[in-house]
Design a protein around this motif. Structure first.
Motif, PDB file in Angstrom:
ATOM      1  N   MET A   1       0.821  -1.093  -0.111  1.00 45.72           N
ATOM      2  CA  MET A   1      -0.036   0.143  -0.016  1.00 45.72           C
ATOM      3  C   MET A   1       0.809   1.236   0.138  1.00 45.72           C
ATOM      4  O   MET A   1       0.656   2.214  -0.800  1.00 45.72           O
ATOM      5  N   LYS A   2       1.808   1.240   0.654  1.00 46.06           N
ATOM      6  CA  LYS A   2       2.790   2.369   0.692  1.00 46.06           C
ATOM      7  C   LYS A   2       3.255   2.590  -0.529  1.00 46.06           C
ATOM      8  O   LYS A   2       3.455   3.645  -1.114  1.00 46.06           O
ATOM      9  N   GLU A   3       3.849   1.577  -1.277  1.00 44.50           N
ATOM     10  CA  GLU A   3       4.209   1.801  -2.676  1.00 44.50           C
ATOM     11  C   GLU A   3       3.669   2.125  -3.437  1.00 44.50           C
ATOM     12  O   GLU A   3       3.860   3.139  -4.319  1.00 44.50           O
TER      13      GLU A   3
ATOM     14  N   VAL B   1      -0.722   4.411   7.593  1.00 41.29           N
ATOM     15  CA  VAL B   1       0.442   4.183   6.243  1.00 41.29           C
ATOM     16  C   VAL B   1       0.018   5.189   5.316  1.00 41.29           C
ATOM     17  O   VAL B   1       0.963   6.023   4.621  1.00 41.29           O
ATOM     18  N   ALA B   2      -1.175   5.220   4.746  1.00 38.63           N
ATOM     19  CA  ALA B   2      -1.643   6.111   3.839  1.00 38.63           C
ATOM     20  C   ALA B   2      -1.552   7.472   4.332  1.00 38.63           C
ATOM     21  O   ALA B   2      -0.942   8.306   3.652  1.00 38.63           O
ATOM     22  N   ARG B   3      -1.663   7.954   5.682  1.00 41.66           N
ATOM     23  CA  ARG B   3      -1.536   9.091   6.056  1.00 41.66           C
ATOM     24  C   ARG B   3      -0.216   9.501   5.823  1.00 41.66           C
ATOM     25  O   ARG B   3       0.273  10.774   5.779  1.00 41.66           O
ATOM     26  N   SER B   4       0.748   8.659   6.206  1.00 46.25           N
ATOM     27  CA  SER B   4       2.210   8.851   6.407  1.00 46.25           C
ATOM     28  C   SER B   4       2.733   9.174   4.834  1.00 46.25           C
ATOM     29  O   SER B   4       3.674  10.062   4.900  1.00 46.25           O
ATOM     30  N   VAL B   5       2.322   8.572   4.051  1.00 43.42           N
ATOM     31  CA  VAL B   5       2.630   8.782   2.630  1.00 43.42           C
ATOM     32  C   VAL B   5       2.046  10.163   2.212  1.00 43.42           C
ATOM     33  O   VAL B   5       2.902  10.984   1.751  1.00 43.42           O
ATOM     34  N   ILE B   6       0.907  10.372   2.335  1.00 42.01           N
ATOM     35  CA  ILE B   6       0.344  11.771   2.128  1.00 42.01           C
ATOM     36  C   ILE B   6       0.852  12.711   2.714  1.00 42.01           C
ATOM     37  O   ILE B   6       1.409  13.896   2.212  1.00 42.01           O
TER      38      ILE B   6
END
Length: 117
Positions: A29-31, A62-67
């Motif tokens: 998901m992160k990638e 994870v999504a929040r950290s990438v964004i």
């Protein structure tokens, strides 16, 4: 990745990603999120109003950290599943909290739509 515009699927915007082999869902998901939203920034593509991830607190985090790492200001929510893998609640991030969804609501119907690729 599926895209909805004004509550309707925008199939021309759906994407499948060839990911590096990964041992876990969170790394994949992160990638995917990084590649997608890095390109949004690089190519000055339209930014989403909302990102919905299929998963609970781990996926939302994870999504929040990438964004956040990309400097995007886009809300992220997750679809929490029950023991039978049915959507049971929304997870909103700021701060991470669970929000109940009326299973007879239009919102629940929209979130439960199963995309066809």
């Amino acid at each position: 990745m599926v895209v909805f515009l004004d509550g309707k699927p925008s199939k021309k915007d759906y994407r499948l990603f060839k990911l590096e082999e990964s041992a876990d869902d969170l790394s994949s998901m992160k990638e995917m999120l990084y590649r997608r939203y890095f390109r949004v920034l690089k190519d000055d593509l339209e930014r989403p109003d909302l990102i919905i991830v299929d998963g609970g607190a781990g996926q939302v985090n994870v999504a929040r950290s990438v964004i956040d790492s990309l400097g995007l200001n886009v809300p992220v929510i997750g679809l929490k599943k029950d023991s039978k893998h049915n959507t049971s609640a929304l997870l909103a991030f700021t701060p991470l909290r669970e929000v109940s969804i009326d299973k007879k609501s239009n919102l629940f119907y929209l979130l439960e739509k199963k995309p066809k690729f």
